[in-house]
Design a protein around this motif. Structure first.
Motif: not given
Length: 254
Positions: A53-54, A56, A196, A199
């Motif tokens: 999420e975000q 993390r 994304e 990340d």
């Protein structure tokens, strides 16, 4: 992964003695054995749920209501019913306590230290579940006081039983499988940008990545399919991708 076998116990039978001219001074061995004949360890399932999420990596924990571990945090789980398959037990516990039906559920390891639960001898078969949207989890059932997402590994609270060991084992497995499988597909939505994906890898591996080398490696693995649509925002449109397969797949390491 096959369950790890725990060493079997060795029963030691005590001898009985008789006093001279009298009855047996000790309880017959058969009676002693009978008391313990049906005492066996219980089997439980616990599931480590991961989501990103975000940027993390997080895991979902529940707060226990009672017993020696009251108010401590743990992974959701419960006892296996008679005649129930382990996977079925893990899925049942997830559905009943979090509302989850997971596309990815993998048996992780068997934790069998007899002292892991202060109440009784409970052997736990741990599982890992992956979801792409943390919001899919509903409020936990009345079995638990509450539940919540915690960043891994830095924000984990003290955990009940041996669940800290379980968390470390699950994280190590996730990092390892990220390198040679398409496991990231179960942590992302169906369509995503390359940023994304990058990340997500950085969040799980716990380090920054060389963007150019990462893109080269991923594209060479033939994991992704470029989508005709683009994501538009305040900056230039971003290309969207999806995974070629949405079933577990081993890929060639580069």
């Amino acid at each position: 992964m096959p369950n790890r076998r725990e060493p079997t116990g060795v029963a030691v039978e005590e001898s009985t003695t008789q006093t001279a001219g009298g009855p047996a001074a000790a309880e017959p061995a058969g009676a002693r054995r009978g008391r313990h004949r049906f005492e066996r360890p219980r089997v439980a399932v616990d599931t480590v749920i991961f989501a990103v999420e975000q940027g993390r990596l997080k895991t979902y924990l529940v707060q226990l209501k009672g017993g020696a571990s009251r108010n401590k945090w743990a992974f959701p789980g419960g006892l296996v019913r008679v005649g129930e398959m382990l996977d079925d037990a893990a899925n049942r516990e997830l559905r009943s306590t979090t509302g989850l039906v997971c596309a990815y559920l993998e048996q992780l390891f068997t934790f069998g230290d007899p002292s892991r639960d202060p109440r009784s001898h409970v052997v736990s078969v741990a599982f890992t579940a992956l979801i792409s949207d943390p919001a899919r989890i509903v409020a936990p059932s009345g079995k638990y006081a509450t539940g919540g997402w915690f960043e891994v590994p830095d924000q984990l609270p003290p955990l009940a039983y041996d669940h800290t060991l379980m968390a470390n084992y699950a994280l190590a497995r996730l990092k390892s499988k990220l390198e040679y499988t398409n496991i990231a597909a179960f942590l992302l939505p169906k369509s995503f940008t390359f940023k994304e994906l990058e990340d997500l890898y950085a969040a799980i591996l716990g380090r920054s990545l060389d963007r150019r080398n990462f893109r080269r490696r991923i594209m060479a693995m033939d994991l992704l399919r470029k989508q005709p649509a683009e994501r538009r925002g305040p900056h230039r449109p971003a290309a969207l991708y999806s995974f070629q397969k949405h079933s577990p797949q081993v890929v060639q390491m580069l």
